[in-house]
Scaffold this active site. Structure first.
Site, PDB file in Angstrom:
ATOM      1  N   ASP A  13       0.815  -1.223   0.000  1.00 53.12           N
ATOM      2  CA  ASP A  13       0.000   0.000   0.000  1.00 53.12           C
ATOM      3  C   ASP A  13       0.846   1.269   0.000  1.00 53.12           C
ATOM      4  O   ASP A  13       0.456   2.293   0.571  1.00 53.12           O
ATOM      5  CB  ASP A  13      -0.974  -0.003   1.208  1.00 53.12           C
ATOM      6  CG  ASP A  13      -1.839  -1.246   1.205  1.00 53.12           C
ATOM      7  OD1 ASP A  13      -2.261  -1.661   0.121  1.00 53.12           O
ATOM      8  OD2 ASP A  13      -2.073  -1.813   2.295  1.00 53.12           O
ATOM      9  N   LYS A  16       1.802   2.063  -5.183  1.00 49.87           N
ATOM     10  CA  LYS A  16       2.346   1.496  -6.437  1.00 49.87           C
ATOM     11  C   LYS A  16       1.409   1.777  -7.606  1.00 49.87           C
ATOM     12  O   LYS A  16       1.846   2.038  -8.718  1.00 49.87           O
ATOM     13  CB  LYS A  16       2.532  -0.026  -6.291  1.00 49.87           C
ATOM     14  CG  LYS A  16       3.491  -0.403  -5.172  1.00 49.87           C
ATOM     15  CD  LYS A  16       3.570  -1.903  -4.984  1.00 49.87           C
ATOM     16  CE  LYS A  16       2.333  -2.536  -4.393  1.00 49.87           C
ATOM     17  NZ  LYS A  16       2.050  -2.182  -2.987  1.00 49.87           N
ATOM     18  N   GLY A  40      -4.696  -4.269  -3.629  1.00 45.79           N
ATOM     19  CA  GLY A  40      -5.697  -3.217  -3.784  1.00 45.79           C
ATOM     20  C   GLY A  40      -4.960  -1.943  -4.121  1.00 45.79           C
ATOM     21  O   GLY A  40      -4.172  -1.447  -3.326  1.00 45.79           O
ATOM     22  N   HIS A  41      -5.162  -1.473  -5.348  1.00 50.54           N
ATOM     23  CA  HIS A  41      -4.482  -0.243  -5.782  1.00 50.54           C
ATOM     24  C   HIS A  41      -5.538   0.818  -6.065  1.00 50.54           C
ATOM     25  O   HIS A  41      -6.405   0.611  -6.903  1.00 50.54           O
ATOM     26  CB  HIS A  41      -3.689  -0.480  -7.062  1.00 50.54           C
ATOM     27  CG  HIS A  41      -2.750  -1.657  -6.979  1.00 50.54           C
ATOM     28  ND1 HIS A  41      -1.807  -1.782  -5.984  1.00 50.54           N
ATOM     29  CD2 HIS A  41      -2.616  -2.743  -7.766  1.00 50.54           C
ATOM     30  CE1 HIS A  41      -1.132  -2.907  -6.185  1.00 50.54           C
ATOM     31  NE2 HIS A  41      -1.612  -3.507  -7.243  1.00 50.54           N
ATOM     32  N   GLN A 223       1.715  -6.390  -3.484  1.00 49.74           N
ATOM     33  CA  GLN A 223       2.325  -6.575  -2.162  1.00 49.74           C
ATOM     34  C   GLN A 223       3.665  -5.825  -2.102  1.00 49.74           C
ATOM     35  O   GLN A 223       3.779  -4.792  -2.708  1.00 49.74           O
ATOM     36  CB  GLN A 223       2.475  -8.066  -1.808  1.00 49.74           C
ATOM     37  CG  GLN A 223       1.134  -8.765  -1.638  1.00 49.74           C
ATOM     38  CD  GLN A 223       0.413  -9.045  -2.944  1.00 49.74           C
ATOM     39  OE1 GLN A 223       0.976  -9.608  -3.857  1.00 49.74           O
ATOM     40  NE2 GLN A 223      -0.835  -8.641  -3.047  1.00 49.74           N
TER      41      GLN A 223
HETATM   42  P1  GDP Z   1      -0.769   0.281  -3.602  1.00 51.53           P
HETATM   43  O1  GDP Z   1      -1.416  -0.974  -3.158  1.00 51.53           O
HETATM   44  O2  GDP Z   1       0.696   0.305  -3.367  1.00 51.53           O
HETATM   45  O3  GDP Z   1      -1.118   0.652  -5.027  1.00 51.53           O
HETATM   46  O4  GDP Z   1      -1.356   1.447  -2.677  1.00 51.53           O
HETATM   47  P2  GDP Z   1      -2.888   1.661  -2.231  1.00 51.53           P
HETATM   48  O5  GDP Z   1      -3.645   2.190  -3.388  1.00 51.53           O
HETATM   49  O6  GDP Z   1      -3.405   0.451  -1.544  1.00 51.53           O
HETATM   50  O7  GDP Z   1      -2.726   2.758  -1.102  1.00 51.53           O
HETATM   51  C1  GDP Z   1      -2.174   4.010  -1.354  1.00 51.53           C
HETATM   52  C2  GDP Z   1      -3.244   5.081  -1.069  1.00 51.53           C
HETATM   53  O8  GDP Z   1      -2.631   6.342  -0.971  1.00 51.53           O
HETATM   54  C3  GDP Z   1      -4.278   5.234  -2.176  1.00 51.53           C
HETATM   55  O9  GDP Z   1      -5.495   5.586  -1.598  1.00 51.53           O
HETATM   56  C4  GDP Z   1      -3.739   6.367  -3.037  1.00 51.53           C
HETATM   57  O10 GDP Z   1      -4.757   7.097  -3.715  1.00 51.53           O
HETATM   58  C5  GDP Z   1      -3.109   7.217  -1.977  1.00 51.53           C
HETATM   59  N1  GDP Z   1      -1.910   7.964  -2.415  1.00 51.53           N
HETATM   60  C6  GDP Z   1      -0.916   7.565  -3.250  1.00 51.53           C
HETATM   61  N2  GDP Z   1       0.059   8.498  -3.293  1.00 51.53           N
HETATM   62  C7  GDP Z   1      -0.318   9.489  -2.439  1.00 51.53           C
HETATM   63  C8  GDP Z   1       0.290  10.706  -2.006  1.00 51.53           C
HETATM   64  O11 GDP Z   1       1.399  11.068  -2.400  1.00 51.53           O
HETATM   65  N3  GDP Z   1      -0.414  11.452  -1.088  1.00 51.53           N
HETATM   66  C9  GDP Z   1      -1.633  11.082  -0.608  1.00 51.53           C
HETATM   67  N4  GDP Z   1      -2.240  11.860   0.286  1.00 51.53           N
HETATM   68  N5  GDP Z   1      -2.222   9.937  -0.981  1.00 51.53           N
HETATM   69  C10 GDP Z   1      -1.575   9.150  -1.883  1.00 51.53           C
HETATM   70  P1  IMO Z   2      -0.988  -4.229  -2.247  1.00 47.90           P
HETATM   71  O1  IMO Z   2      -0.596  -4.748  -3.590  1.00 47.90           O
HETATM   72  C1  IMO Z   2      -0.938  -4.851   2.072  1.00 47.90           C
HETATM   73  C2  IMO Z   2      -1.043  -9.013   3.458  1.00 47.90           C
HETATM   74  C3  IMO Z   2      -2.279  -9.469   4.194  1.00 47.90           C
HETATM   75  C4  IMO Z   2      -1.661 -10.502   5.124  1.00 47.90           C
HETATM   76  C5  IMO Z   2      -0.582 -11.143   4.260  1.00 47.90           C
HETATM   77  C6  IMO Z   2      -0.996 -12.456   3.619  1.00 47.90           C
HETATM   78  O2  IMO Z   2      -2.265  -3.465  -2.226  1.00 47.90           O
HETATM   79  O3  IMO Z   2       0.152  -3.512  -1.589  1.00 47.90           O
HETATM   80  P2  IMO Z   2      -2.616 -13.057   1.612  1.00 47.90           P
HETATM   81  O4  IMO Z   2      -4.097 -12.839   1.437  1.00 47.90           O
HETATM   82  O5  IMO Z   2      -1.785 -12.406   0.557  1.00 47.90           O
HETATM   83  O6  IMO Z   2      -2.249 -14.491   1.812  1.00 47.90           O
HETATM   84  O7  IMO Z   2      -2.272 -12.322   2.999  1.00 47.90           O
HETATM   85  O8  IMO Z   2      -0.273 -10.196   3.259  1.00 47.90           O
HETATM   86  N1  IMO Z   2      -1.288  -8.423   2.136  1.00 47.90           N
HETATM   87  C7  IMO Z   2      -1.214  -7.124   1.863  1.00 47.90           C
HETATM   88  N2  IMO Z   2      -0.975  -6.061   2.672  1.00 47.90           N
HETATM   89  N3  IMO Z   2      -1.091  -4.659   0.751  1.00 47.90           N
HETATM   90  C8  IMO Z   2      -1.300  -5.711  -0.086  1.00 47.90           C
HETATM   91  O9  IMO Z   2      -1.335  -5.578  -1.419  1.00 47.90           O
HETATM   92  C9  IMO Z   2      -1.413  -7.011   0.474  1.00 47.90           C
HETATM   93  N4  IMO Z   2      -1.630  -8.240  -0.042  1.00 47.90           N
HETATM   94  C10 IMO Z   2      -1.534  -9.102   0.980  1.00 47.90           C
HETATM   95  O10 IMO Z   2      -2.899  -8.425   4.893  1.00 47.90           O
HETATM   96  O11 IMO Z   2      -1.017  -9.854   6.200  1.00 47.90           O
HETATM   97 MG    MG Z   3      -2.858  -1.602  -1.784  1.00 45.76          MG
END
Ligand code: GDP
Ligand code: IMO
Ligand code: MG
Length: 428
Positions: A13, A16, A40-41, A223
């Site tokens: 998270d 990416k 989850g992106h 991840q």
């Molecule tokens: P990912 O799984 O690595 O793609 O990241 P996620 O989407 O799960 O979580 C990142 C969250 O931060 C999302 O809600 C993005 O919209 C938000 N985000 C990404 N870059 C920034 C930033 O520079 N500032 C803020 N405030 N939010 C950001």
């Molecule tokens: P993105 O791509 C954050 C974590 C789960 C759990 C562990 C194993 O959005 O960064 P799984 O269901 O993969 O067997 O769970 O990995 N986990 C993540 N944590 N971001 C993710 O994906 C994750 N995908 C799995 O919470 O601790």
């Molecule tokens: Mg994510």
């Protein structure tokens, strides 16, 4: 221009999806190489907000070919839900390719994921319950079902029969659940066969052709390094290879074609699920980071655990992946703190180290050693150049850069595509 990888440098998270989307306009292919719909992106484009799980973030960029690589595990129901949702919002999904070697997540693996967690009790991993672990376990045990199996019903039936010999033992005798029949599993999978057929490709061959033509292939990690099955905080990890080596095997491209490895790191750290997290804040400060950073999971909605930036982890991620550039995200979330702690080392049972502990016990015992940097109060969400940042924000970035063995080439100052300070061209 050869292949570039975009990877998580912490526990996921990091942003990416936004980074991949940002580069999307300058690449030809975006390949998801590991994981499945545990990811989850969130990508924000203007007034639109997209939450992607299984599909590569490149699907949002017109002209890009999105690819689900051989290293991914695919839940076909989720795949078509996501495709339908995007199509309903006017996104063209027609270029999507899915590797014939990608493994499928049958529903029995979702069941097993959830019941196994319940049985583990307080030793649980905190998985997303999407069947990821059991499906990768099947792959390694050589009882997995692959996308290509949908197109030979006789073979599919044989493979499901083989898998169920083991799975039904587990379901019935260990977990006290009902047995599943070969017919119901075959039917559940075949529902999607015809819709999937036009997307199925030898994606490694397609990508080789693209690289030979000089096109740009972006490998998008799900991840992150600390969730990698080999290099993360095992057993509190996911079941795939989320690091640069995994990018090559999961996409089927040669390591020598990777020229850029872009590590995404948050300006602080979050983690979802169980496992050690040395800089975790269990107090009001953690609550404040969660509130201002909207730190709730995109996939499960769980509150994310929050803590301060951890230099040993960033340096470890640099080393394991060969990170050439860092993107520091969510710097805007740190606005308003008087001082910002940064973990520069650990104290492990009285011994100080700047490396990630060698053992799980070491990780559980690691206490952060902090340096404190002065904060800033100015709103930085409108910054687009490094000079636009207040002095203390620049000093914070500079401090991290000096300690992390890689240049910080872009800085996120908000969720939107253009809320980014570009310091160096990431594709240069
Ligand atoms: P990912 O799984 O690595 O793609 O990241 P996620 O989407 O799960 O979580 C990142 C969250 O931060 C999302 O809600 C993005 O919209 C938000 N985000 C990404 N870059 C920034 C930033 O520079 N500032 C803020 N405030 N939010 C950001
Ligand atoms: P993105 O791509 C954050 C974590 C789960 C759990 C562990 C194993 O959005 O960064 P799984 O269901 O993969 O067997 O769970 O990995 N986990 C993540 N944590 N971001 C993710 O994906 C994750 N995908 C799995 O919470 O601790
Ligand atoms: Mg994510």
């Amino acid at each position: 221009m050869p292949a570039i990888a975009v990877l998580g440098a912490q526990w996921g998270d990091e942003g990416k999806g936004k980074a991949t989307d940002l580069l999307g306009r300058r690449v030809d292919y975006v390949v998801k190489f590991n994981g499945g719909n545990n990811a989850g992106h969130t990508v924000v484009i203007g007034d639109e907000k997209y939450a992607l799980h299984l599909l590569p973030s490149g699907i949002l960029t017109p002209g890009v070919v999105p690819v689900i690589g051989n290293g991914v595990v695919v839940d076909p129901t989720v795949l078509f839900h996501e495709i339908d949702d995007l199509q309903a919002r006017g996104v063209d999904t027609s270029r999507l390719l899915v590797s014939s070697n990608a493994h499928l997540i049958p529903s029995y693996n979702r069941t097993l994921d959830k019941v196994a967690e319940r049985f583990l009790g307080k030793r649980k991993i905190g998985t997303t319950g999407r069947g990821i672990g059991p499906t990768y376990a099947d792959k390694m045990s050589r009882v997995g079902i692959r996308a290509q199996d949908l197109f030979d019903e006789k073979i599919l039936r044989q493979k499901v029969e083989g898998a169920l010999e083991q799975k039904n033992h587990l379901l019935v005798k260990v977990y006290n659940r009902r047995a599943v029949t070969v017919d119901e599993v075959v039917d559940e999978l075949l529902v999607h066969a015809e819709a999937l057929r036009p997307m199925i490709a030898d994606t490694a061959l397609v990508l080789d052709g693209a690289l030979r033509r000089g096109e740009v292939v972006l490998l998008e990690g799900g991840q992150a390094t600390m969730l990698d099955v080999d290099h993360g905080t095992y057993p509190f990890v996911t079941s795939s290879s989320a690091t640069a080596g995994g990018a090559c095997t999961g996409a089927g491209i040669a390591p020598s074609s990777l020229t850029h490895v872009i590590g995404i790191a948050k300006a602080y750290i979050t983690r979802v699920g169980e496992g050690p997290f040395p800089t975790e804040l269990l107090d009001e400060d953690g609550e404040r980071l969660r509130r201002t950073g909207f730190e709730f999971g995109t996939t499960t909605g769980r509150p994310r655990r929050c803590g301060w930036f951890d230099v040993p982890i960033a340096r470890y991620a640099q080393r394991i992946n060969g990170i050439t550039d860092l993107v520091l995200t969510k710097l805007d979330v740190l606005t308003g703190w008087d001082r910002i702690p940064v973990c520069v080392a650990y104290d492990i049972d009285g011994e100080r180290t700047t490396e990630v502990p060698m053992t799980q016990t070491g990780f559980h015992h690691a206490a952060p050693v902090y340096e404190f940097l002065p904060g800033w109060t100015e709103d930085i969400t409108g910054a687009r150049a490094i000079e636009d940042l207040p002095k203390n924000a620049r000093a914070y970035v500079e401090f991290l850069q000096q300690h992390c063995n890689a240049p910080i080439s872009a800085i996120g100052v908000g969720p939107e595509r253009d809320q980014t300070v570009v310091v160096n061209d990431l594709l240069a």
